[in-house]
Design an enzyme around this catalytic site. Structure first.
Site, mmCIF file in Angstrom:
data_model
loop_
_atom_site.group_PDB
_atom_site.id
_atom_site.type_symbol
_atom_site.label_atom_id
_atom_site.label_comp_id
_atom_site.label_asym_id
_atom_site.label_seq_id
_atom_site.Cartn_x
_atom_site.Cartn_y
_atom_site.Cartn_z
ATOM 1 N N LYS A 73 -7.855 -0.522 -2.093
ATOM 2 C CA LYS A 73 -8.039 -1.485 -3.184
ATOM 3 C C LYS A 73 -9.336 -2.225 -2.967
ATOM 4 O O LYS A 73 -9.779 -2.399 -1.835
ATOM 5 C CB LYS A 73 -6.887 -2.497 -3.180
ATOM 6 C CG LYS A 73 -6.654 -3.152 -4.520
ATOM 7 C CD LYS A 73 -5.889 -2.189 -5.422
ATOM 8 C CE LYS A 73 -5.459 -2.806 -6.703
ATOM 9 N NZ LYS A 73 -4.391 -1.996 -7.327
HETATM 10 N N1 GLU Z 1 -5.021 -0.172 -10.499
HETATM 11 C C1 GLU Z 1 -3.935 0.747 -10.761
HETATM 12 C C2 GLU Z 1 -2.782 0.502 -9.809
HETATM 13 O O1 GLU Z 1 -2.643 -0.558 -9.265
HETATM 14 C C3 GLU Z 1 -4.406 2.196 -10.787
HETATM 15 C C4 GLU Z 1 -4.947 2.716 -9.515
HETATM 16 C C5 GLU Z 1 -5.572 4.104 -9.623
HETATM 17 O O2 GLU Z 1 -5.449 4.719 -10.668
HETATM 18 O O3 GLU Z 1 -6.151 4.522 -8.639
HETATM 19 O O4 GLU Z 1 -1.926 1.337 -9.645
#
Ligand code: GLU
Length: 403
Positions: free
Chosen positions: A125
């Site tokens: 993240k």
């Molecule tokens: N931000 C989204 C999540 O928390 C998508 C993450 C992604 O597609 O890599 O799942």
């Protein structure tokens, strides 16, 4: 221990206990839940240590010249929690209250999320401390490109693949892809997902998280012997996840009776016209004052009598302070970490059917996986194929989790 800061070391001594003082620290919440799961799985101490500790954490300070000529420095993070199952995968958020602890928690939740839906990624993240509403498009582009340049050795199709998250979108992903591609000296579409379709994005990706929420909610209702037709739904957040879930669920026959946003809440027991409400919000900047509903207090709206409550905004919406007042039968966690561990215990006592975030909102990363596969093959699927494969994975994962 103070909550919300970055002062907490990545390696905490297990088991972490959650109290009223620290329940809102997402990293402690993630660690406490991990400790409980490890205990139930009888995971050995060494493996527990490996899995609870983020593998890599990067902090970058990004200078950006603002439109008025001033030079500002923004702080950003990228955390890779685990690379055991494949490249790290997870979004990047832009928000004023981003902390390293939050990014750590979100990265670890991505590891578990990718494992729940069995896609070959680890968890990562990113976050940049900024208020995108106060930045022009040109400033945001500079910030994104410089952030990308600072984390460029960290990311890549085989290493770590970012995606949109809170306050980032396909335009931001296109800037990241372009910056990375300029450095690689050839176009690298698979370095990010959630891109515009014209730059290697996947059909069905913008709707994927909301669609996944709908699939697992349908499964939960089935388990409870309830019908989707006329089931009353309250959704917190009308952004990508909440807005898409609202539209798709309304089309399936659900009655969306309440929408809660940061600027207010609206209620109509007969069901809201979501497209009209979105137009109203676009035109006026707020959900309030909408002709097809009555305004209501945004805290009280969470306690409406309903079949499904779908929080689709940020963390810590349901806490020890308000969980007892919830009146939903199903809680579908569209956001990451909307419920604190103390609230979880209260909801379990109340026998609320909770669909946890790492399952409920996994539709987004699942179609991100499809996007990465399509980019690497250079062969793109039609929307029906994307949606059918998403449904198969969400339904199988729900059954595997619920048993
Ligand atoms: N931000 C989204 C999540 O928390 C998508 C993450 C992604 O597609 O890599 O799942």
């Amino acid at each position: 221990m103070k909550s919300g800061g970055n002062e907490i070391l990545a390696t905490l001594t297990p088991p972490v206990t959650i109290s009223l003082e620290n329940e809102k620290n997402p990293w402690l919440a993630a660690a406490a839940r991990f400790d409980e799961a490890a205990m139930r799985l009888k995971l050995d101490d060494g493996m527990s240590k490996v899995l609870r500790t983020p593998t890599k954490e990067l902090t970058v300070n990004i200078p950006v010249q603002l439109d008025d000529g001033r030079l500002e420095v923004f702080t950003g993070y990228r955390v890779q929690h685990s690379l055991a199952r494949g490249p790290a995968k997870g979004g990047i958020r832009f928000a004023p209250d981003v902390t390293l602890d939050e990014v750590r928690a979100l990265a670890s939740w991505m590891t578990w999320k990718c494992a729940v839906v069995n896609i070959p990624f680890g968890g990562g993240k990113g976050g940049v401390i900024c208020d995108p509403r106060l930045l022009s498009d040109a400033e945001l582009e500079k910030l994104t490109r410089r952030y990308t340049a600072e984390i460029i050795d960290f990311i890549g199709p085989e290493r770590d693949v970012p995606a949109p998250d809170v306050n980032t979108n396909e335009k931001v992903m296109a800037w990241i892809m372009d910056t990375y591609s300029m450095h690689a000296r050839h176009t690298v579409t698979a370095v990010v997902t959630g891109k515009p379709m014209s730059l290697g994005g996947s059909r069905g990706r913008p709707e994927a998280t909301g669609r996944g929420c709908m699939f697992v909610t349908l499964k939960a209702l089935q388990r409870l012997g309830l019908q989707p037709e006329n089931s009353r739904v309250v959704i917190q957040g009308l952004g990508n996840v909440g807005g898409m879930a609202a539209r798709l669920m309304a089309a399936k026959g659900f009655k969306i009776v309440g929408i809660v946003e940061y600027d207010g809440a609206v209620y109509n027991p007969k069901g809201l016209d979501i497209a009209a409400l979105q137009r109203h919000r676009h035109d006026t900047g707020s959900v309030t004052g909408f002709g097809g509903a009555e305004d209501m207090d945004r805290q009280e709206a969470l306690f409406l009598d309903c079949d499904v409550l779908l929080p689709a905004a940020t963390e810590n919406v349901i806490t020890s302070q308000n969980a007892a007042r919830l009146r939903c039968k199903v809680l579908c966690e569209g956001a990451n970490g909307p419920t604190t561990p103390l609230a979880d215990a209260i909801l379990a006592d109340k026998k609320v059917f909770v669909i946890p975030d790492i399952l409920a909102n996994a539709g987004g990363v699942t179609v991100s996986y499809f996007e990465w596969v399509q980019d690497r093959q250079g062969f793109f699927w039609n929307e029906q194929t994307v949606n059918e494969r998403l449904e198969e994975i969400m339904v199988e994962s729900f059954d595997a989790v619920v048993g």
